[in-house]
Scaffold this active site. Sequence first.
Site, PDB file in Angstrom:
ATOM      1  N   GLN A  14      18.908  31.517 -11.446  1.00 54.71           N
ATOM      2  CA  GLN A  14      19.776  32.093 -12.463  1.00 54.71           C
ATOM      3  C   GLN A  14      20.914  32.864 -11.808  1.00 54.71           C
ATOM      4  O   GLN A  14      20.712  33.575 -10.824  1.00 54.71           O
ATOM      5  CB  GLN A  14      18.946  33.012 -13.357  1.00 54.71           C
ATOM      6  N   SER A  98      13.708  31.725  -7.091  1.00 54.96           N
ATOM      7  CA  SER A  98      13.212  32.129  -8.407  1.00 54.96           C
ATOM      8  C   SER A  98      13.124  30.910  -9.331  1.00 54.96           C
ATOM      9  O   SER A  98      12.313  30.017  -9.095  1.00 54.96           O
ATOM     10  CB  SER A  98      14.114  33.235  -8.976  1.00 54.96           C
ATOM     11  N   LEU A  99      13.953  30.830 -10.361  1.00 49.91           N
ATOM     12  CA  LEU A  99      13.964  29.664 -11.247  1.00 49.91           C
ATOM     13  C   LEU A  99      14.053  28.356 -10.459  1.00 49.91           C
ATOM     14  O   LEU A  99      13.441  27.344 -10.835  1.00 49.91           O
ATOM     15  CB  LEU A  99      15.150  29.779 -12.209  1.00 49.91           C
ATOM     16  N   GLN A 252       5.237  35.090  -9.493  1.00 46.07           N
ATOM     17  CA  GLN A 252       6.677  35.098  -9.224  1.00 46.07           C
ATOM     18  C   GLN A 252       7.457  35.892 -10.276  1.00 46.07           C
ATOM     19  O   GLN A 252       8.511  36.451  -9.994  1.00 46.07           O
ATOM     20  CB  GLN A 252       7.156  33.643  -9.157  1.00 46.07           C
TER      21      GLN A 252
END
Length: 315
Positions: A14, A98-99, A252
Amino acid sequence: MALAIKTAYVFPGQGAQRVGMGLDLYQEYPSVRNVFDEADAILGFPLSHLCFEGPEEELKRTDNVQPAILVTSIACLRAAELAINKDLPSPTFVAGHSLGEYTALVAANVLNLRDAVSLVKERGRLMYEAGQNNPGGMLAIIGLNIEVIEDICLHNSCTVSNINCPGQIVISGATDTLDEASKLAKMRGARRLIPLKVTGAFHSILMEPIMEKFGHVISNFTFQPPTIPIISNVTAQPLNDVASIKEELVKQLRYCIQWQPSVEYMIGTGVNSFYEIGPGRVLSGLIKRINTEVNTFNISEIADIIRLKNLNKRI
């Protein structure tokens, strides 16, 4: 003797979004059209229109931007696989920020497109709701080391949430605590402070309320063993089985993204070429700050694919 090329694919998270992402690939490649069209059908709304035309305010909402970046990144991967074909080196590892870890799961054949899109939509929805229920944000601190930033966090309720590269660390926390941390960071000599355009304090204790819910969501999806090792955001070590992947995806949400250690692990095993696949060039910049010796390549638009094809012809 020429140095052997050992490759990793990395996928953005993101913040990499921009209005117009994926449009030129959609217009050029049927495989990309199939990815976006399938995602639109899965989600029940025109995600492709949001990616290509915005509006930006709607695109950057957490529950929209997460599937948007995932789908665009998968589309970039499919376009590269088709256009560059055998000249695109197979990866030794895949990793995502992350994402981006969810795109890595698709690249490693752990999840199919349908399940990845549906799962990320739920992840984005829960994270957006957590941000609404416990307002907070994220702040990138430039120019301070981890020890100083951890000391700053001890004086309030902020948490180190991303270790991105030397001199760039992100903290998360409630809005008032971030204001206090920002003042302390300036006093301690931070060169720059950058509030991130997110709707919550991701990778912090403020995400803890959704961990159990997301664990239940994950239990409804079918995961396959990875065909390529995935480097964990939480431990910076390879994930090689379904159980550890599911555990990773829940943790996470709450724990720090160990991007610098992840890149260092891959380089330590001999990786010397990184392909950033998806919108933007954020990860390439971070990787170069971690190690100037490695090669980075981007695949986010047609011009990148043409550049790589021409490079491979010269080689």
